[in-house]
Scaffold this motif. Structure first.
Motif, PDB file in Angstrom:
ATOM      1  N   ALA A 123       0.872  -1.276  -0.011  1.00 13.15           N
ATOM      2  CA  ALA A 123       0.040   0.030   0.030  1.00 13.15           C
ATOM      3  C   ALA A 123       0.793   1.232  -0.040  1.00 13.15           C
ATOM      4  CB  ALA A 123      -0.965   0.014   1.156  1.00 13.15           C
ATOM      5  N   VAL A 124       1.790   1.459   0.617  1.00 15.33           N
ATOM      6  CA  VAL A 124       2.739   2.539   1.011  1.00 15.33           C
ATOM      7  C   VAL A 124       3.619   2.567  -0.389  1.00 15.33           C
ATOM      8  CG1 VAL A 124       4.584   3.542   1.857  1.00 15.33           C
ATOM      9  CG2 VAL A 124       3.090   2.349   3.704  1.00 15.33           C
ATOM     10  N   ALA A 125       4.051   1.452  -1.043  1.00 16.22           N
ATOM     11  CA  ALA A 125       4.632   1.491  -2.169  1.00 16.22           C
ATOM     12  C   ALA A 125       3.963   2.065  -3.361  1.00 16.22           C
ATOM     13  CB  ALA A 125       5.222   0.205  -2.478  1.00 16.22           C
ATOM     14  N   LEU A 126       2.662   1.516  -3.481  1.00 18.13           N
ATOM     15  CA  LEU A 126       1.859   2.060  -4.555  1.00 18.13           C
ATOM     16  C   LEU A 126       1.506   3.365  -4.413  1.00 18.13           C
ATOM     17  CD1 LEU A 126      -0.824  -1.065  -4.957  1.00 18.13           C
ATOM     18  CD2 LEU A 126       0.728  -0.154  -6.860  1.00 18.13           C
ATOM     19  N   LEU A 127       1.274   4.055  -2.949  1.00 18.55           N
ATOM     20  CA  LEU A 127       0.971   5.218  -3.161  1.00 18.55           C
ATOM     21  C   LEU A 127       1.909   6.235  -3.129  1.00 18.55           C
ATOM     22  CD1 LEU A 127      -1.393   7.022  -1.892  1.00 18.55           C
ATOM     23  CD2 LEU A 127      -0.311   7.149   0.425  1.00 18.55           C
ATOM     24  N   LEU A 128       3.280   5.900  -2.771  1.00 21.61           N
ATOM     25  CA  LEU A 128       4.283   6.826  -3.212  1.00 21.61           C
ATOM     26  C   LEU A 128       4.417   6.989  -4.629  1.00 21.61           C
ATOM     27  CD1 LEU A 128       6.820   6.207  -0.335  1.00 21.61           C
ATOM     28  CD2 LEU A 128       4.844   7.563  -0.207  1.00 21.61           C
ATOM     29  N   GLU A 129       4.540   5.853  -5.369  1.00 20.36           N
ATOM     30  CA  GLU A 129       4.486   5.884  -6.719  1.00 20.36           C
ATOM     31  C   GLU A 129       3.735   6.646  -7.540  1.00 20.36           C
ATOM     32  OE1 GLU A 129       4.180   1.742  -8.434  1.00 20.36           O
ATOM     33  OE2 GLU A 129       5.735   0.974  -7.194  1.00 20.36           O
ATOM     34  N   ARG A 130       2.388   6.895  -6.799  1.00 21.84           N
ATOM     35  CA  ARG A 130       1.322   7.724  -7.558  1.00 21.84           C
ATOM     36  C   ARG A 130       1.585   9.336  -7.102  1.00 21.84           C
ATOM     37  NH1 ARG A 130      -0.383   5.045 -11.754  1.00 21.84           N
ATOM     38  NH2 ARG A 130      -1.416   2.892 -11.305  1.00 21.84           N
ATOM     39  N   ILE A 131       2.221   9.266  -5.911  1.00 28.45           N
ATOM     40  CA  ILE A 131       2.815  10.770  -5.549  1.00 28.45           C
ATOM     41  C   ILE A 131       3.625  11.240  -6.316  1.00 28.45           C
ATOM     42  CG2 ILE A 131       3.694  11.999  -3.672  1.00 28.45           C
ATOM     43  CD1 ILE A 131       2.156  10.121  -1.727  1.00 28.45           C
ATOM     44  N   ASP A 132       4.779  10.451  -6.741  1.00 27.85           N
ATOM     45  CA  ASP A 132       6.012  10.673  -7.492  1.00 27.85           C
ATOM     46  C   ASP A 132       5.518  10.730  -9.019  1.00 27.85           C
ATOM     47  OD1 ASP A 132       7.536  10.897  -5.326  1.00 27.85           O
ATOM     48  OD2 ASP A 132       8.312   8.719  -5.563  1.00 27.85           O
ATOM     49  N   GLU A 133       4.697   9.868  -9.553  1.00 23.21           N
ATOM     50  CA  GLU A 133       4.393   9.866 -10.840  1.00 23.21           C
ATOM     51  C   GLU A 133       2.868   9.533 -10.927  1.00 23.21           C
ATOM     52  OE1 GLU A 133       7.304   8.343 -13.794  1.00 23.21           O
ATOM     53  OE2 GLU A 133       8.101   7.564 -12.250  1.00 23.21           O
ATOM     54  N   PRO A 134       2.036  10.571 -10.707  1.00 24.42           N
ATOM     55  CA  PRO A 134       0.362  10.255 -10.953  1.00 24.42           C
ATOM     56  C   PRO A 134      -0.122   9.526 -12.149  1.00 24.42           C
ATOM     57  CG  PRO A 134       0.917  12.434 -10.433  1.00 24.42           C
ATOM     58  CD  PRO A 134       2.426  11.895 -10.765  1.00 24.42           C
ATOM     59  N   ASP A 135       0.574   9.772 -13.261  1.00 28.26           N
ATOM     60  CA  ASP A 135       0.147   8.883 -14.593  1.00 28.26           C
ATOM     61  C   ASP A 135       1.032   7.824 -14.889  1.00 28.26           C
ATOM     62  OD1 ASP A 135      -1.819  10.948 -14.824  1.00 28.26           O
ATOM     63  OD2 ASP A 135      -0.489  12.185 -15.377  1.00 28.26           O
ATOM     64  N   ALA A 136       1.819   7.248 -13.906  1.00 26.38           N
ATOM     65  CA  ALA A 136       2.712   6.207 -14.324  1.00 26.38           C
ATOM     66  C   ALA A 136       1.929   4.926 -14.339  1.00 26.38           C
ATOM     67  CB  ALA A 136       3.839   6.049 -13.391  1.00 26.38           C
ATOM     68  N   GLY A 137       1.718   4.419 -15.604  1.00 33.83           N
ATOM     69  CA  GLY A 137       1.014   2.990 -15.600  1.00 33.83           C
ATOM     70  C   GLY A 137      -0.163   2.773 -15.119  1.00 33.83           C
ATOM     71  N   PRO A 138      -0.749   1.733 -15.392  1.00 29.45           N
ATOM     72  CA  PRO A 138      -2.199   1.201 -15.214  1.00 29.45           C
ATOM     73  C   PRO A 138      -2.366   0.839 -13.638  1.00 29.45           C
ATOM     74  CG  PRO A 138      -1.099  -0.518 -15.780  1.00 29.45           C
ATOM     75  CD  PRO A 138      -0.324   0.512 -16.152  1.00 29.45           C
ATOM     76  N   LEU A 139      -3.816   1.186 -13.205  1.00 30.12           N
ATOM     77  CA  LEU A 139      -4.024   1.097 -11.881  1.00 30.12           C
ATOM     78  C   LEU A 139      -3.698  -0.399 -11.279  1.00 30.12           C
ATOM     79  CD1 LEU A 139      -7.510   2.648 -11.524  1.00 30.12           C
ATOM     80  CD2 LEU A 139      -5.026   3.651 -10.725  1.00 30.12           C
ATOM     81  N   GLN A 140      -3.115  -0.740 -10.283  1.00 36.32           N
ATOM     82  CA  GLN A 140      -2.616  -1.865  -9.900  1.00 36.32           C
ATOM     83  C   GLN A 140      -3.807  -2.713  -8.788  1.00 36.32           C
ATOM     84  OE1 GLN A 140       1.338  -2.521  -9.184  1.00 36.32           O
ATOM     85  NE2 GLN A 140       1.830  -0.628 -10.180  1.00 36.32           N
ATOM     86  N   ASP A 141      -3.682  -3.596  -8.699  1.00 37.57           N
ATOM     87  CA  ASP A 141      -4.711  -4.718  -7.955  1.00 37.57           C
ATOM     88  C   ASP A 141      -3.670  -5.684  -7.247  1.00 37.57           C
ATOM     89  OD1 ASP A 141      -6.625  -5.877  -6.256  1.00 37.57           O
ATOM     90  OD2 ASP A 141      -7.818  -6.240  -7.901  1.00 37.57           O
ATOM     91  N   HIS A 142      -3.124  -5.402  -6.305  1.00 41.71           N
ATOM     92  CA  HIS A 142      -2.175  -6.114  -5.443  1.00 41.71           C
ATOM     93  C   HIS A 142      -2.788  -6.977  -4.483  1.00 41.71           C
ATOM     94  CE1 HIS A 142       1.788  -7.271  -3.746  1.00 41.71           C
ATOM     95  NE2 HIS A 142       1.243  -7.396  -2.860  1.00 41.71           N
ATOM     96  N   VAL A 143      -2.545  -8.461  -4.886  1.00 46.21           N
ATOM     97  CA  VAL A 143      -3.363  -9.425  -3.972  1.00 46.21           C
ATOM     98  C   VAL A 143      -2.133  -9.995  -2.947  1.00 46.21           C
ATOM     99  CG1 VAL A 143      -4.445 -11.721  -3.913  1.00 46.21           C
ATOM    100  CG2 VAL A 143      -4.775 -10.078  -5.785  1.00 46.21           C
ATOM    101  N   ALA A 144      -2.355  -9.694  -1.720  1.00 45.38           N
ATOM    102  CA  ALA A 144      -1.418 -10.236  -0.645  1.00 45.38           C
ATOM    103  C   ALA A 144      -1.708 -11.480  -0.193  1.00 45.38           C
ATOM    104  CB  ALA A 144      -1.391  -9.221   0.691  1.00 45.38           C
ATOM    105  N   GLY A 145      -0.826 -12.244   0.229  1.00 43.65           N
ATOM    106  CA  GLY A 145      -0.964 -13.603   0.816  1.00 43.65           C
ATOM    107  C   GLY A 145      -1.550 -13.896   2.051  1.00 43.65           C
TER     108      GLY A 145
END
Length: 340
Positions: free
Chosen positions: A307-329
């Motif tokens: 969650a933190v990694a995805l959020l920081l990626e969007r903060i740094d590059e809002p339009d970087a790649g498609p939306l992600q759905d991360h399935v945790a174990g």
């Protein structure tokens, strides 16, 4: 060399190393085009002077606060408290501060978080919603990065992190069936209504029954308004008063499972003799109950990291790649409430 101030600055490091302040900045930011000799000289100067990067100053220059918001329903539900601990640790590791908010599962407060009630203080939001509607995601302010935890009100619209709730409940039910249990009640389940965690876990339960060739009995699914200790206790008491009580309880969180254990004890039922009990979340208290609680354990650390990694990626590059759905174990931790 001039005397170094109490808190050394980049220019002090540059003077000590015999390079320009720009070169020091390039080393700090790990730019590639710096010779190994220069990088070593700058690092030695940093170590000698005790220089520390001013993260707050850097973020303010970039128009950011360095803070993110975590909005969860209830902090007195141990799962959310434990998850918050992991999110805060991961954010701290990455140089961010977390603003913590409790929404109470109230839609208006979840909407406020979704639209950035702390936008002037926070660079993005990690939100665990329980009451948002599908249309709420469609109308949100896209300028604010948001990562949703748990279940989404609708597909798309934001990045998402969660576990496979259908599979987790299917595996937990299959485990109970493997122990010879046949009348398994779902405490906190849902047969109809919007597709939230309760519906998904009930769907997994039904899939396990179907795979075993057993009929589905809707009377064994007990929807709950809340998922607290007392709710699990009340549900277990009501089930034990039925003419044909269940022989196992699949409780959709550990709080309800622990409440159920207490009620079963007071009712004179033995666990796991008369009944098996399984919970969800693997909160710390589940390890210390008597009997200790078998539970479905989501990987809370992975959820927090993702969650933190995805959020920081969007903060740094809002339009970087498609939306992600991360399935945790997740995994089933077998303890005394099913093992004896």
């Amino acid at each position: 060399m001039n005397s170094v101030a109490a808190r050394p600055r980049i220019k002090d490091v540059a003077e000590y190393a015999g390079v320009s302040p720009k070169t020091v900045s390039n080393v700090i930011n790990n730019f590639e085009h710096v010779s190994e000799r220069t990088r070593t000289a700058v690092q030695e100067a940093i170590d000698a002077l005790g220089y520390r990067v001013n993260i707050a100053g850097r973020q303010l220059r970039q128009g950011r606060t360095g803070m993110i918001t975590l909005a969860v329903p209830e902090l007195d539900v141990a799962y959310f408290a434990e998850l918050a601990k992991y999110v805060m640790a991961e954010a701290d590791r990455r140089g961010r501060t977390v603003l913590l908010h409790q929404t109470g599962a109230v839609r208006e407060r979840e909407l406020a978080a979704l639209h950035g009630f702390d936008a002037q203080f926070s660079d993005g939001v990690i939100l665990s919603p329980l009451s948002l509607l599908p249309r709420d995601l469609a109308t949100r302010d896209r300028r604010l990065p948001v990562v949703l935890l748990g279940e989404r009100p609708a597909e798309g619209g934001t990045d998402h992190v969660g576990i496979d709730n259908v599979r987790a409940a299917r595996e937990a039910t299959a485990y109970l069936l493997s122990r010879g249990r046949r009348r398994i009640a779902v405490v906190g389940g849902a047969v109809r209504g919007r597709l939230g965690t309760d519906r998904l876990r009930t769907d997994g339960y039904r899939e396990a029954l179907d795979a075993a060739g057993l009929p589905f009995d809707a009377d064994l699914v007990l929807p709950m308004e809340a998922y607290h200790w007392q709710d699990g206790a009340r549900a277990a008491t009501a089930l034990m008063r039925r003419p044909s009580p269940p022989d196992a309880l699949l409780c959709l969180n550990d709080h309800m499972a622990l409440g159920a254990l207490r009620a079963l004890h007071e009712f004179g039922r033995t666990v796991p003799g008369d009944l098996d009990v399984v919970g969800f979340d693997d909160i710390e208290a589940s390890r210390f109950s008597v009997p200790s609680l078998t539970t479905v354990a989501p990987d809370k650390q992975e959820i927090a990291r993702a969650a933190v990694a995805l959020l920081l990626e969007r903060i740094d590059e809002p339009d970087a790649g498609p939306l992600q759905d991360h399935v945790a174990g997740h995994r089933i931790i077998v303890r005394e409430s099913t093992r004896g």
